[in-house]
Write a protein that holds these residues in place. Sequence first.
Motif, PDB file in Angstrom:
ATOM      1  N   LEU A  23       0.837  -1.200   0.000  1.00 50.90           N
ATOM      2  CA  LEU A  23       0.000   0.000   0.000  1.00 50.90           C
ATOM      3  C   LEU A  23       0.870   1.247   0.000  1.00 50.90           C
ATOM      4  O   LEU A  23       0.646   2.175  -0.795  1.00 50.90           O
ATOM      5  CB  LEU A  23      -0.918  -0.014   1.222  1.00 50.90           C
ATOM      6  CG  LEU A  23      -1.769   1.243   1.448  1.00 50.90           C
ATOM      7  CD1 LEU A  23      -2.756   1.446   0.299  1.00 50.90           C
ATOM      8  CD2 LEU A  23      -2.517   1.146   2.782  1.00 50.90           C
ATOM      9  N   SER A  24       1.866   1.279   0.872  1.00 52.47           N
ATOM     10  CA  SER A  24       2.760   2.431   0.934  1.00 52.47           C
ATOM     11  C   SER A  24       3.474   2.653  -0.390  1.00 52.47           C
ATOM     12  O   SER A  24       3.530   3.782  -0.914  1.00 52.47           O
ATOM     13  CB  SER A  24       3.778   2.226   2.063  1.00 52.47           C
ATOM     14  OG  SER A  24       4.724   3.273   2.084  1.00 52.47           O
ATOM     15  N   ARG A  25       4.016   1.597  -0.956  1.00 53.78           N
ATOM     16  CA  ARG A  25       4.762   1.724  -2.215  1.00 53.78           C
ATOM     17  C   ARG A  25       3.848   2.139  -3.369  1.00 53.78           C
ATOM     18  O   ARG A  25       4.252   2.910  -4.252  1.00 53.78           O
ATOM     19  CB  ARG A  25       5.448   0.391  -2.534  1.00 53.78           C
ATOM     20  CG  ARG A  25       6.539  -0.037  -1.556  1.00 53.78           C
ATOM     21  CD  ARG A  25       7.766   0.856  -1.637  1.00 53.78           C
ATOM     22  NE  ARG A  25       8.868   0.340  -0.835  1.00 53.78           N
ATOM     23  CZ  ARG A  25      10.008  -0.123  -1.329  1.00 53.78           C
ATOM     24  NH1 ARG A  25      10.202  -0.164  -2.641  1.00 53.78           N
ATOM     25  NH2 ARG A  25      10.978  -0.547  -0.522  1.00 53.78           N
ATOM     26  N   LYS A  43      -7.188   3.429  -2.614  1.00 52.13           N
ATOM     27  CA  LYS A  43      -6.323   2.309  -2.236  1.00 52.13           C
ATOM     28  C   LYS A  43      -6.444   2.003  -0.740  1.00 52.13           C
ATOM     29  O   LYS A  43      -6.521   0.839  -0.329  1.00 52.13           O
ATOM     30  CB  LYS A  43      -4.871   2.625  -2.598  1.00 52.13           C
ATOM     31  CG  LYS A  43      -4.598   2.611  -4.099  1.00 52.13           C
ATOM     32  CD  LYS A  43      -3.200   3.133  -4.415  1.00 52.13           C
ATOM     33  CE  LYS A  43      -2.986   3.192  -5.927  1.00 52.13           C
ATOM     34  NZ  LYS A  43      -1.679   3.762  -6.302  1.00 52.13           N
ATOM     35  N   VAL A  44      -6.444   3.060   0.090  1.00 54.16           N
ATOM     36  CA  VAL A  44      -6.537   2.856   1.535  1.00 54.16           C
ATOM     37  C   VAL A  44      -7.941   2.357   1.901  1.00 54.16           C
ATOM     38  O   VAL A  44      -8.105   1.375   2.632  1.00 54.16           O
ATOM     39  CB  VAL A  44      -6.217   4.152   2.293  1.00 54.16           C
ATOM     40  CG1 VAL A  44      -6.220   3.887   3.802  1.00 54.16           C
ATOM     41  CG2 VAL A  44      -4.868   4.719   1.866  1.00 54.16           C
ATOM     42  N   ASN A  96       2.675   8.617   2.064  1.00 61.24           N
ATOM     43  CA  ASN A  96       2.403   7.200   1.785  1.00 61.24           C
ATOM     44  C   ASN A  96       2.660   6.348   3.022  1.00 61.24           C
ATOM     45  O   ASN A  96       1.926   5.390   3.311  1.00 61.24           O
ATOM     46  CB  ASN A  96       3.272   6.714   0.630  1.00 61.24           C
ATOM     47  CG  ASN A  96       4.764   6.924   0.865  1.00 61.24           C
ATOM     48  OD1 ASN A  96       5.216   8.064   1.027  1.00 61.24           O
ATOM     49  ND2 ASN A  96       5.535   5.845   0.881  1.00 61.24           N
ATOM     50  N   VAL A  97       3.690   6.690   3.783  1.00 62.50           N
ATOM     51  CA  VAL A  97       4.009   5.978   5.023  1.00 62.50           C
ATOM     52  C   VAL A  97       2.926   6.230   6.062  1.00 62.50           C
ATOM     53  O   VAL A  97       2.494   5.317   6.782  1.00 62.50           O
ATOM     54  CB  VAL A  97       5.392   6.406   5.549  1.00 62.50           C
ATOM     55  CG1 VAL A  97       5.669   5.814   6.929  1.00 62.50           C
ATOM     56  CG2 VAL A  97       6.491   6.008   4.566  1.00 62.50           C
ATOM     57  N   ALA A 353      13.557   0.292   2.187  1.00 61.98           N
ATOM     58  CA  ALA A 353      13.378  -0.701   3.247  1.00 61.98           C
ATOM     59  C   ALA A 353      13.185  -0.036   4.595  1.00 61.98           C
ATOM     60  O   ALA A 353      12.402  -0.503   5.440  1.00 61.98           O
ATOM     61  CB  ALA A 353      14.588  -1.635   3.279  1.00 61.98           C
ATOM     62  N   SER A 354      13.864   1.078   4.813  1.00 61.98           N
ATOM     63  CA  SER A 354      13.716   1.812   6.073  1.00 61.98           C
ATOM     64  C   SER A 354      12.305   2.371   6.218  1.00 61.98           C
ATOM     65  O   SER A 354      11.714   2.327   7.311  1.00 61.98           O
ATOM     66  CB  SER A 354      14.743   2.948   6.128  1.00 61.98           C
ATOM     67  OG  SER A 354      14.517   3.768   7.249  1.00 61.98           O
ATOM     68  N   ALA A 355      11.755   2.902   5.136  1.00 54.95           N
ATOM     69  CA  ALA A 355      10.385   3.421   5.180  1.00 54.95           C
ATOM     70  C   ALA A 355       9.380   2.292   5.376  1.00 54.95           C
ATOM     71  O   ALA A 355       8.371   2.458   6.078  1.00 54.95           O
ATOM     72  CB  ALA A 355      10.079   4.193   3.899  1.00 54.95           C
ATOM     73  N   ASP A 356       9.647   1.147   4.746  1.00 51.09           N
ATOM     74  CA  ASP A 356       8.768  -0.011   4.955  1.00 51.09           C
ATOM     75  C   ASP A 356       8.745  -0.406   6.432  1.00 51.09           C
ATOM     76  O   ASP A 356       7.688  -0.712   6.994  1.00 51.09           O
ATOM     77  CB  ASP A 356       9.255  -1.200   4.120  1.00 51.09           C
ATOM     78  CG  ASP A 356       9.217  -0.933   2.620  1.00 51.09           C
ATOM     79  OD1 ASP A 356       8.524   0.019   2.208  1.00 51.09           O
ATOM     80  OD2 ASP A 356       9.882  -1.678   1.880  1.00 51.09           O
TER      81      ASP A 356
END
Length: 388
Positions: A23-25, A43-44, A96-97, A353-356
């Motif tokens: 979802l974030s990406r 999307k959300v 997005n995050v 990856a850090s944001a994920d």
Amino acid sequence: MGTDFRMRTRSAIERYSNALVNLSRSIHAEPELAFAEHRSAAKVADLLAAEGFEVERGVAGLETAFTASYGSGDLVLGLCAEYDALPEVGHACGHNVIAAASAGAALALRDVADELGLTVRVIGTPAEEVGGGKVLMLERGVFDDVSLSMMVHPAPYEAVAARSLAITDVEVHYAGKPSHAAAAPHLGVNAADAITVAQVAIGLARQHLEPGQMVSGIVTRGGTVPNVVPDRTSAMFDLRAEDLESLSRLEERVNRCFEAGALATGCTHEVVKVSPVYAELTPDQWLADAYRRAATELGRTPLSPAEERAHRLGSTDMGNVTRALPAIHPTIAIDCGDAVNHQFEFATACASASADRAVLDGALALAWTTIAAARDDEQRNRLLGGAG
């Protein structure tokens, strides 16, 4: 029992981790501007609807606003999801995050909501960067029954009780008289000169501004061709201050600078507010302390309270929410090198990856903060008393 709730929410985050990261990406890959976040909002909302949440779209008369609710408890949690992007730099503020973390917290709390006496509600709030979506939704009753509200925002550092500046966005428009710039300049009234005078006046005033007051601006219309005296010009300014009261005083001062431009050149002028006024963040201390404990247990290292006071965010319409009800707006650190919010490099870092990891940790920290509040009788009573 509290440990059981926390373990169950952790398991839920692990179960939904791929969906939340995707979802974030996905939101990051298709940036949309204020009040035009149709794909992002969908999307959300679609993810939550598929997981049993009751979704209402287009709330408060805003096409890209929504609510997604689960449960019927008396303690109503409002998880704010932002998803608007910035012109040219896209998701350089990491909304997005924010959206994915709020959705994740809601999914984590869904299966324990009845046991905790919760109503879990994701509030899709468009137009944070400009437009004041939350302010409009507050005014139109979307938060009326919300007991507590929270969200988490990516940043270069981890701040639990993050502070921000109050802001108002204004445009000034000058009207003069066109004329040939060489053959008859004396017959023209130069609206570009009016902006120049106003900018000089603001620049000189900066020496005398109160601590925390700031003015930044751009010329949005400066004329058409150099051989015609400009008769229509415009500029946009952000006025910021420590709080709404200081902002009001700053606005009076800057308006006099705008008037000076008109008076000196013979132009007429008009000042127009671009967005609702954003209040400063006033985070709820108990909720902030609970979030600090949760983030620390997840291996994160928040700034100390003293360090937080030295790190001030820009401005956010979440400030208005914190003034209306108990709420928090912590920041969560992502690896972004020397970049800061609103830079291209930060936008890149918000799909990393850090944001994920920030999505998943942020979701869990919000969920654990909610569990702590719901299970503390004194705080629960306080929060219920503050609802509406």
